[in-house]
Design a protein around this motif. Structure first.
Motif, PDB file in Angstrom:
ATOM      1  N   GLY A 429      61.077 -41.118  -8.529  1.00  0.00           N
ATOM      2  CA  GLY A 429      60.488 -42.398  -8.867  1.00  0.00           C
ATOM      3  C   GLY A 429      59.070 -42.329  -9.356  1.00  0.00           C
ATOM      4  N   GLY A 430      58.440 -41.164  -9.305  1.00  0.00           N
ATOM      5  CA  GLY A 430      57.067 -41.020  -9.760  1.00  0.00           C
ATOM      6  C   GLY A 430      56.060 -41.228  -8.641  1.00  0.00           C
ATOM      7  N   TYR A 431      54.793 -41.009  -8.973  1.00  0.00           N
ATOM      8  CA  TYR A 431      53.724 -41.106  -7.986  1.00  0.00           C
ATOM      9  C   TYR A 431      53.392 -42.570  -7.673  1.00  0.00           C
ATOM     10  CZ  TYR A 431      52.766 -36.186  -8.962  1.00  0.00           C
ATOM     11  OH  TYR A 431      52.860 -34.828  -9.105  1.00  0.00           O
ATOM     12  N   GLN A 432      53.035 -42.833  -6.430  1.00  0.00           N
ATOM     13  CA  GLN A 432      52.484 -44.136  -6.082  1.00  0.00           C
ATOM     14  C   GLN A 432      51.030 -44.220  -6.531  1.00  0.00           C
ATOM     15  OE1 GLN A 432      52.988 -45.420  -2.042  1.00  0.00           O
ATOM     16  NE2 GLN A 432      55.122 -44.718  -1.905  1.00  0.00           N
ATOM     17  N   ARG A 433      50.517 -45.463  -6.559  1.00  0.00           N
ATOM     18  CA  ARG A 433      49.143 -45.665  -7.031  1.00  0.00           C
ATOM     19  C   ARG A 433      48.140 -44.943  -6.120  1.00  0.00           C
ATOM     20  NH1 ARG A 433      45.533 -49.625  -5.851  1.00  0.00           N
ATOM     21  NH2 ARG A 433      47.119 -50.769  -4.681  1.00  0.00           N
ATOM     22  N   LYS A 434      48.445 -44.851  -4.832  1.00  0.00           N
ATOM     23  CA  LYS A 434      47.517 -44.235  -3.889  1.00  0.00           C
ATOM     24  C   LYS A 434      47.800 -42.745  -3.672  1.00  0.00           C
ATOM     25  CE  LYS A 434      46.807 -48.554  -1.329  1.00  0.00           C
ATOM     26  NZ  LYS A 434      46.895 -49.210   0.004  1.00  0.00           N
ATOM     27  N   ALA A 435      48.593 -42.135  -4.524  1.00  0.00           N
ATOM     28  CA  ALA A 435      48.931 -40.722  -4.354  1.00  0.00           C
ATOM     29  C   ALA A 435      47.717 -39.835  -4.627  1.00  0.00           C
ATOM     30  CB  ALA A 435      50.080 -40.346  -5.277  1.00  0.00           C
ATOM     31  N   ASP A 436      47.560 -38.811  -3.808  1.00  0.00           N
ATOM     32  CA  ASP A 436      46.481 -37.827  -3.985  1.00  0.00           C
ATOM     33  C   ASP A 436      47.083 -36.625  -4.718  1.00  0.00           C
ATOM     34  OD1 ASP A 436      44.259 -36.292  -3.888  1.00  0.00           O
ATOM     35  OD2 ASP A 436      44.192 -36.065  -1.714  1.00  0.00           O
ATOM     36  N   ARG A 437      47.220 -36.706  -6.034  1.00  0.00           N
ATOM     37  CA  ARG A 437      47.920 -35.688  -6.804  1.00  0.00           C
ATOM     38  C   ARG A 437      47.315 -34.292  -6.695  1.00  0.00           C
ATOM     39  NH1 ARG A 437      49.790 -38.346 -12.567  1.00  0.00           N
ATOM     40  NH2 ARG A 437      50.535 -40.374 -11.775  1.00  0.00           N
ATOM     41  N   PRO A 438      45.979 -34.155  -6.777  1.00  0.00           N
ATOM     42  CA  PRO A 438      45.412 -32.794  -6.768  1.00  0.00           C
ATOM     43  C   PRO A 438      45.692 -32.014  -5.475  1.00  0.00           C
ATOM     44  CG  PRO A 438      43.809 -34.385  -7.584  1.00  0.00           C
ATOM     45  CD  PRO A 438      44.939 -35.174  -7.019  1.00  0.00           C
ATOM     46  N   ASN A 439      45.934 -32.722  -4.378  1.00  0.00           N
ATOM     47  CA  ASN A 439      46.127 -32.049  -3.087  1.00  0.00           C
ATOM     48  C   ASN A 439      47.590 -31.965  -2.670  1.00  0.00           C
ATOM     49  OD1 ASN A 439      43.369 -31.509  -2.507  1.00  0.00           O
ATOM     50  ND2 ASN A 439      43.089 -33.686  -2.023  1.00  0.00           N
ATOM     51  N   GLY A 440      48.502 -32.049  -3.630  1.00  0.00           N
ATOM     52  CA  GLY A 440      49.918 -31.912  -3.316  1.00  0.00           C
ATOM     53  C   GLY A 440      50.234 -30.508  -2.807  1.00  0.00           C
ATOM     54  N   MET A 441      51.274 -30.408  -1.966  1.00  0.00           N
ATOM     55  CA  MET A 441      51.659 -29.128  -1.354  1.00  0.00           C
ATOM     56  C   MET A 441      53.154 -28.909  -1.504  1.00  0.00           C
ATOM     57  SD  MET A 441      49.468 -29.260   2.175  1.00  0.00           S
ATOM     58  CE  MET A 441      50.066 -30.925   2.494  1.00  0.00           C
ATOM     59  N   GLY A 462      65.897 -26.059  -1.557  1.00  0.00           N
ATOM     60  CA  GLY A 462      65.474 -26.124  -0.169  1.00  0.00           C
ATOM     61  C   GLY A 462      63.991 -26.348   0.016  1.00  0.00           C
ATOM     62  N   ASP A 463      63.191 -26.203  -1.056  1.00  0.00           N
ATOM     63  CA  ASP A 463      61.751 -26.431  -0.952  1.00  0.00           C
ATOM     64  C   ASP A 463      61.458 -27.912  -0.689  1.00  0.00           C
ATOM     65  OD1 ASP A 463      61.379 -23.800  -1.404  1.00  0.00           O
ATOM     66  OD2 ASP A 463      60.543 -23.997  -3.420  1.00  0.00           O
ATOM     67  N   GLN A 464      60.290 -28.165  -0.092  1.00  0.00           N
ATOM     68  CA  GLN A 464      59.829 -29.530   0.121  1.00  0.00           C
ATOM     69  C   GLN A 464      58.523 -29.745  -0.637  1.00  0.00           C
ATOM     70  OE1 GLN A 464      59.614 -31.016   4.112  1.00  0.00           O
ATOM     71  NE2 GLN A 464      61.387 -29.806   4.785  1.00  0.00           N
ATOM     72  N   ILE A 465      58.484 -30.815  -1.427  1.00  0.00           N
ATOM     73  CA  ILE A 465      57.265 -31.183  -2.146  1.00  0.00           C
ATOM     74  C   ILE A 465      56.606 -32.330  -1.385  1.00  0.00           C
ATOM     75  CG2 ILE A 465      56.322 -32.038  -4.320  1.00  0.00           C
ATOM     76  CD1 ILE A 465      58.763 -30.801  -5.712  1.00  0.00           C
ATOM     77  N   ILE A 466      55.355 -32.136  -0.992  1.00  0.00           N
ATOM     78  CA  ILE A 466      54.642 -33.117  -0.184  1.00  0.00           C
ATOM     79  C   ILE A 466      53.493 -33.682  -1.017  1.00  0.00           C
ATOM     80  CG2 ILE A 466      53.379 -33.510   1.964  1.00  0.00           C
ATOM     81  CD1 ILE A 466      54.787 -30.957   3.051  1.00  0.00           C
ATOM     82  N   VAL A 467      53.537 -35.008  -1.235  1.00  0.00           N
ATOM     83  CA  VAL A 467      52.485 -35.692  -1.995  1.00  0.00           C
ATOM     84  C   VAL A 467      51.686 -36.535  -1.006  1.00  0.00           C
ATOM     85  CG1 VAL A 467      51.949 -37.258  -3.885  1.00  0.00           C
ATOM     86  CG2 VAL A 467      53.967 -35.763  -4.030  1.00  0.00           C
ATOM     87  N   PRO A 468      50.461 -36.133  -0.660  1.00  0.00           N
ATOM     88  CA  PRO A 468      49.703 -36.892   0.338  1.00  0.00           C
ATOM     89  C   PRO A 468      49.122 -38.175  -0.245  1.00  0.00           C
ATOM     90  CG  PRO A 468      48.413 -35.059  -0.466  1.00  0.00           C
ATOM     91  CD  PRO A 468      49.754 -34.924  -1.117  1.00  0.00           C
TER      92      PRO A 468
END
Length: 503
Positions: A429-441, A462-468
């Motif tokens: 669905g894409g990034y939310q407005r408050k997503a911290d893109r540079p610090n994704g893990m 099996g990987d997990q993408i975490i968007v803080p």
């Protein structure tokens, strides 16, 4: 005593009162050695033309009274001698009878316990109580080996409780008598035993004891443990700080040479351990194999391929991409990090925080192996050998990539080779407005380590993408500035009012 009654034959039988609770015994009482004294209760059976049973107690002066028969002294007699004396007394009254005497109740008396004990004073004992029941094994300090048992008659016995507790030798744990005193000295001279014996530690020194005798006690009257080395060393002080070292074989130390080698105060005995003695070398495999479990290996010879073969091979759901080989940590390399984890973060230095951050993003005990290449057809140069204690884990194959955090529709997205992290975020669905893109893990499924999204070269199943989410620190700072300004204005107004109001 209960009234007499007649039996079926018309003979008079004197009933016996219910016996008192019996004293706990460690062995049957020996009639030829047990000495009677005040307080002992006896059952006296008169059988024949007259059938009677008497229960009598030895009086404080050592005599017994048999109703209708007479009085006699029994103090200091054995049960066999007492039976002979009582028979002689009864035969003066009754003819054609047999006399049997048995011990009905053991007497109790006082014993004095003094010296290096927690609560010195008077103890209650019986004629079958042993020294160890009044002086339990010491829980700290040197083992007690010189307890002095002083008899009322004046003779003394040096009691070695360690020999009893560790070998079960009852001769080292004598029974007590009336008027005995137990004196527990403070240990001043000791002998130490280190290494591979069954009971290492500090022992009270006993004058005249030999190396063979003490080794027998330290090994519980048995032989050495199977992994004890063949050399026994004795270190002895020859001066204030000078020492001599003497070595014996185990056979010599426990044989004639050891029986002639008399120990001295502050000697130390050393028995080393044979390293890796008959130690089985194994590695474990769990997860998606036909026969998970632990298998014998030849360290640095058995390969991962052979370990999997012993386990019957992979199941159809096995994921080679996610398989990991974990190795035991060597020594205390992980202890320092575990200690750091117990300390609050605000108390750690910058270097210590960096160590924790690094260890939290990686596992130093995982062996790096390309399992897909390793199990490809043909012999591979990547056949990694396994070591004792290794654990190979083969998880279930996963077909998706998980995207969580500040995305529109977090969840599992279908995996496709070649897609980037942004591709999977767009599918979520894409990034939310408050997503911290540079610090994704990215949490890698294979190793479980966290990696900055900018450093990830490829996304695997099996990987997990975490968007803080963006931290709200700037809002807090603005609010704090506004509050500080308003507070300053109010303080200034209040100060001006106070100045002009006072005029």
């Amino acid at each position: 005593m209960p009234a007499a009654a007649q039996d079926a034959g018309g003979k008079v039988v004197t009933p016996v009162a219910a016996p008192a609770p019996s004293t706990l015994l460690d062995a049957p009482i020996n009639r030829s050695t047990y000495l009677l004294g005040p307080g002992d209760a006896l059952d006296i059976g008169v059988l024949g033309d007259v059938n009677r049973v008497y229960t009598v107690t030895v009086a404080p002066e050592g005599t017994i009274l048999i109703p209708g028969i007479g009085v006699t002294s029994l103090s200091g007699l054995t049960l066999d001698a007492a039976q002979a004396r009582i028979r002689e007394l009864v035969l003066h009254i009754y003819k054609n009878v047999d006399v049997r005497v048995s011990l009905a109740q053991v007497r109790s008396f006082k014993v004095f316990v003094v010296g290096n004990v927690m609560t010195p004073g008077v103890r209650t004992a019986t004629a079958v109580t042993r020294v160890s029941e009044l002086i339990p094994d010491a829980t700290s300090g040197p083992r007690r080996r010189n307890v002095l048992l002083r008899r009322a008659a004046g003779d003394t016995v040096l009691v070695d409780l360690v020999r009893f507790f560790q070998t079960g030798d009852l001769s080292a744990n004598p029974q007590l008598h009336e008027g005995d005193a137990l004196i527990v000295p403070t240990a001043d001279k000791t002998v130490d035993i280190f290494g591979r014996v069954y009971f290492p530690g500090t022992y009270e020194f006993r004058s005249g004891e030999t190396l063979a005798q003490l080794l027998a006690i330290a090994n519980g009257a048995g032989s050495f443990p199977s992994n004890a080395a063949d050399t026994v060393r004795v270190s002895r002080f020859t001066g204030a700080e000078q020492r001599e070292l003497r070595a014996f074989s185990r056979a010599e130390a426990t044989g004639d040479i050891g029986r002639r080698y008399t120990l001295e105060p502050f000697d130390a005995i050393f028995v080393s351990t044979v390293a890796n003695y008959k130690e089985q070398k194994t590695a474990a495999i769990s997860g998606q194999v036909l026969r998970p479990g632990r298998y014998p290996i030849r360290p640095e010879t058995t390969t991962v391929r052979e370990l999997v073969a012993m386990a019957g091979g992979f199941t159809g759901d096995a994921s080679l991409v996610d398989a990991t080989l974990r190795r035991q940590a060597v020594g205390t390399e992980g202890e320092a990090v575990r200690q750091l984890e117990k300390i609050p973060l605000e108390l750690l230095s910058d270097d210590e925080r960096r160590v924790l951050a690094t260890r939290n993003q990686s596992d130093p005990n995982v062996v790096v192996i390309d399992f897909q290449k390793l199990f490809a057809q043909g012999k591979s140069a990547l056949d990694e050998t396994v070591e004792s204690g290794d654990v190979l884990t083969v998880p279930v194959r996963r077909t998706g990539v998980t995207v969580i955090g500040a995305v529109i529709t977090p969840g599992i997205v279908q995996y496709a080779p070649g897609r980037s992290a942004d591709d999977y975020v767009n599918l979520a669905g894409g990034y939310q407005r408050k997503a911290d893109r540079p610090n994704g893990m990215v949490l890698k499924a294979r190793l479980g380590n966290r990696t900055d999204v900018r450093d990830v070269k490829s996304i695997d199943a099996g990987d997990q993408i975490i968007v803080p989410f963006q931290p709200p620190t700037h809002y807090l700072q603005t609010a704090q500035q506004i509050i500080g300004t308003v507070t300053g204005i109010f303080v200034s107004i209040y100060t001006i009012q106070q100045l002009f109001g006072n005029r």
